[in-house]
Enzyme design. Structure first.
Site, PDB file in Angstrom:
ATOM      1  N   ARG A   1       0.834  -1.192   0.000  1.00 18.15           N
ATOM      2  CA  ARG A   1       0.000   0.000   0.000  1.00 18.15           C
ATOM      3  C   ARG A   1       0.872   1.247   0.000  1.00 18.15           C
ATOM      4  O   ARG A   1       0.639   2.196  -0.732  1.00 18.15           O
ATOM      5  CB  ARG A   1      -0.908  -0.022   1.235  1.00 18.15           C
ATOM      6  CG  ARG A   1      -1.873   1.144   1.306  1.00 18.15           C
ATOM      7  CD  ARG A   1      -2.879   0.937   2.439  1.00 18.15           C
ATOM      8  NE  ARG A   1      -2.236   0.713   3.720  1.00 18.15           N
ATOM      9  CZ  ARG A   1      -1.742   1.673   4.483  1.00 18.15           C
ATOM     10  NH1 ARG A   1      -1.783   2.919   4.067  1.00 18.15           N
ATOM     11  NH2 ARG A   1      -1.187   1.395   5.649  1.00 18.15           N
TER      12      ARG A   1
ATOM     13  N   HIS B   1      17.633 -12.515   6.660  1.00 18.42           N
ATOM     14  CA  HIS B   1      16.861 -12.798   7.875  1.00 18.42           C
ATOM     15  C   HIS B   1      17.414 -14.031   8.563  1.00 18.42           C
ATOM     16  O   HIS B   1      18.054 -14.870   7.947  1.00 18.42           O
ATOM     17  CB  HIS B   1      15.396 -13.081   7.522  1.00 18.42           C
ATOM     18  CG  HIS B   1      14.650 -11.896   7.012  1.00 18.42           C
ATOM     19  ND1 HIS B   1      13.655 -11.287   7.725  1.00 18.42           N
ATOM     20  CD2 HIS B   1      14.768 -11.208   5.858  1.00 18.42           C
ATOM     21  CE1 HIS B   1      13.178 -10.259   7.029  1.00 18.42           C
ATOM     22  NE2 HIS B   1      13.837 -10.191   5.891  1.00 18.42           N
TER      23      HIS B   1
ATOM     24  N   TYR C   1       3.290 -12.390   0.275  1.00 17.91           N
ATOM     25  CA  TYR C   1       3.240 -11.185   1.099  1.00 17.91           C
ATOM     26  C   TYR C   1       4.214 -10.158   0.529  1.00 17.91           C
ATOM     27  O   TYR C   1       5.209 -10.503  -0.098  1.00 17.91           O
ATOM     28  CB  TYR C   1       3.563 -11.508   2.555  1.00 17.91           C
ATOM     29  CG  TYR C   1       4.781 -12.369   2.762  1.00 17.91           C
ATOM     30  CD1 TYR C   1       4.701 -13.760   2.686  1.00 17.91           C
ATOM     31  CD2 TYR C   1       6.022 -11.802   3.032  1.00 17.91           C
ATOM     32  CE1 TYR C   1       5.810 -14.556   2.865  1.00 17.91           C
ATOM     33  CE2 TYR C   1       7.147 -12.594   3.222  1.00 17.91           C
ATOM     34  CZ  TYR C   1       7.031 -13.971   3.129  1.00 17.91           C
ATOM     35  OH  TYR C   1       8.141 -14.754   3.304  1.00 17.91           O
TER      36      TYR C   1
ATOM     37  N   ARG D   1      12.146  -6.302   0.305  1.00 16.15           N
ATOM     38  CA  ARG D   1      13.033  -6.479  -0.849  1.00 16.15           C
ATOM     39  C   ARG D   1      12.309  -6.314  -2.181  1.00 16.15           C
ATOM     40  O   ARG D   1      12.952  -6.138  -3.214  1.00 16.15           O
ATOM     41  CB  ARG D   1      13.697  -7.858  -0.782  1.00 16.15           C
ATOM     42  CG  ARG D   1      12.722  -9.034  -0.767  1.00 16.15           C
ATOM     43  CD  ARG D   1      13.435 -10.352  -0.531  1.00 16.15           C
ATOM     44  NE  ARG D   1      12.524 -11.476  -0.354  1.00 16.15           N
ATOM     45  CZ  ARG D   1      12.067 -11.909   0.797  1.00 16.15           C
ATOM     46  NH1 ARG D   1      12.418 -11.296   1.909  1.00 16.15           N
ATOM     47  NH2 ARG D   1      11.255 -12.955   0.879  1.00 16.15           N
TER      48      ARG D   1
ATOM     49  N   GLU E   1      17.221 -16.708   4.294  1.00 12.38           N
ATOM     50  CA  GLU E   1      16.645 -17.032   5.606  1.00 12.38           C
ATOM     51  C   GLU E   1      17.490 -18.146   6.221  1.00 12.38           C
ATOM     52  O   GLU E   1      17.530 -19.248   5.701  1.00 12.38           O
ATOM     53  CB  GLU E   1      15.204 -17.498   5.426  1.00 12.38           C
ATOM     54  CG  GLU E   1      14.397 -17.672   6.680  1.00 12.38           C
ATOM     55  CD  GLU E   1      13.865 -16.351   7.227  1.00 12.38           C
ATOM     56  OE1 GLU E   1      14.144 -16.056   8.406  1.00 12.38           O
ATOM     57  OE2 GLU E   1      13.183 -15.615   6.481  1.00 12.38           O
TER      58      GLU E   1
ATOM     59  N   TYR F   1       6.096 -15.983  14.324  1.00 12.71           N
ATOM     60  CA  TYR F   1       4.865 -16.306  13.612  1.00 12.71           C
ATOM     61  C   TYR F   1       3.757 -16.832  14.522  1.00 12.71           C
ATOM     62  O   TYR F   1       2.665 -17.151  14.035  1.00 12.71           O
ATOM     63  CB  TYR F   1       5.147 -17.300  12.479  1.00 12.71           C
ATOM     64  CG  TYR F   1       5.947 -16.698  11.331  1.00 12.71           C
ATOM     65  CD1 TYR F   1       6.105 -15.316  11.212  1.00 12.71           C
ATOM     66  CD2 TYR F   1       6.527 -17.503  10.361  1.00 12.71           C
ATOM     67  CE1 TYR F   1       6.839 -14.769  10.173  1.00 12.71           C
ATOM     68  CE2 TYR F   1       7.256 -16.955   9.317  1.00 12.71           C
ATOM     69  CZ  TYR F   1       7.405 -15.587   9.234  1.00 12.71           C
ATOM     70  OH  TYR F   1       8.130 -15.046   8.189  1.00 12.71           O
TER      71      TYR F   1
END
EC number: 3.5.1.15
Lengths: 292, 292
Positions: free
Chosen positions: A49, A90, A138, A142, A152, A262
């Protein structure tokens, strides 16, 4: 903590990878770093957004302003001006090893890079997670770049630096930068195929009527990221000792198993299926001989 | 989350263990639980002072008020009215296995309990950490009881529940309660000796002139809690790849290696030495036959 590296900046060309940034999160453990990680997760929900918003509003939260700044500096997302490549680094509490994350099954450049990194590290496995999915994809930080690559690495607790995890991350990034360097020098990479794990569904913890978690990851599933799970295999263990098993005819390969961040996202793990991705040959159409 | 268990409440007697509480922290992962853990660590710094304070001040922080409440309910610390036994259950990112923590080298009851639990779980090791030290001993929540026992189980990331860690904690507590039950039934426990690791020093991360951490736990030390370290053995690895080694003629046994919550406390690990503790025989002088 954000580390930016510009590598091999030469003449600009759409076929030439000239800009790389790396976003490193929680490299140094501290409350601030932990806090930043959480903020970052919030950011990823809002990026799409934000990146579509031209106006900069005053008095907005830090993380939103930061996301806009990132988009301004390294994007704008989807534009010709956007950076070519971002490594987004990450770590996870899940036993995922050194994983590469792709967002686009038709991006020859990132598929070729994964192929290169996997070969460089063989026989050590480098799983590739493809998060291309109509509902589950999602918006990532990046994704402001034309070729986003997630890295990851785990298992590593939040707020902890482990030498082995840091070394694995460095090694992956080193081979990724080697690939960029070879590409920029004009090396041709022939067509290639890699095995990837494509995200299929997110699986929540079992809950009671009050939405409270009533079971934990089964010990047989803990740390078994990327291992096959078939019908009847245990997934969860309730606090009363009851086993909750996988139901389904297809073999799935769970990952992000028991990732700390999570729980609040109601995600115990994600199920993936194995598939192959193929890339066309690639070669930079502009080679700057000054850099070779 | 605080879980209270009163076990075998019979006729009150100083030689009779009639009350047990267990404090369970971060059993369920959530931001709140993580937050509580941190608050708890803050509490432990303040408990001694708080427990010596008779007046309850209004408008004090939650954690301070909670500490006073704990002291009010299960103490007052140092008084005859204090609870007999507290199990204080923690988990750690360090690879400490299922560890028991003692505060007093002359407490026959807790030494006998450790001896019982170690035997029950053999051949699986149950290290016992003795934190009795003139400078390094810290005031613990559990110290409101006459016989405090810490249970520290790891490795488990903050904000994560692992089935294996939870099971190990349950097993240790079960055997501890069995011991209490046998004691309350009148069983005599003969003199015993246990091996313990006594805390000797806390070791900080190497820092530069600006007090910034410049090295991480060496991969050879990571996860090697309770293993001997001798002169010249690697402790840290700087970000430039330099190895920092242990200097000292005595063999030490580091533990709490790379515990996430201790970065802010400037503690990379603690060094311990091995020693033996001996307990006299114990037997409850009052046996309530109604419970046997």
């Amino acid at each position: 903590m954000v580390l930016m590296v510009k590598a091999n900046i030469t003449e600009r060309n759409r076929c030439h990878i000239y800009s790389v940034i790396m976003v490193i999160l929680t490299l140094m453990p501290s409350h601030l770093a932990f806090h930043l990680t959480i903020l970052w997760l919030d950011i990823t929900c809002k990026l799409d957004r934000l990146f579509n918003t031209q106006t900069v509003v005053e008095d907005i939260p830090y993380e939103v302003r930061r996301a806009q700044e990132i988009n301004h500096i390294f994007g704008p997302k989807g534009s010709d001006d956007a950076y070519d490549l971002i490594f987004d680094l990450h770590n996870t509490t899940a036993n995922m090893g050194g994983t590469l994350i792709l967002e686009n099954s038709r991006d020859d450049f990132t598929i070729q890079m994964c192929h290169y990194i996997k070969n460089a590290l063989a026989p050590e496995p480098v799983p590739v997670l493809l998060i291309e999915h109509p509902n589950l994809k999602y918006a990532t930080t990046r994704s402001v770049a034309k070729h986003p690559v997630g890295v990851e690495v785990g298992p590593q607790p939040q707020g902890v630096v482990r030498a082995d995890i840091l070394d694995k991350m460095r090694t992956i990034v080193k081979h990724g930068l080697d690939f960029v360097h070879l590409f920029n020098e004009g090396k041709e990479f022939p067509p290639c195929t890699i095995e990837v794990y494509k995200i299929m569904e997110k699986v929540d913890y079992p809950r009671n009527k009050n939405d409270e978690v009533i079971a934990i990851i089964h010990p047989n599933l803990q740390d078994q990221d990327w291992q096959p799970v078939n019908n009847g295999d245990p997934l969860f263990l309730t606090l009363d000792g009851e086993v909750i098993a996988h139901q389904g005819d297809c073999t799935v390969y769970p990952t992000f198993i028991n990732e700390a961040a999570y729980y609040e996202k109601k995600q115990a793990f994600v199920n993936t299926v194995k598939m192959e991705l193929t890339a066309e040959h690639i070669r930079s159409s502009v080679v700057d001989h000054n850099t070779s």
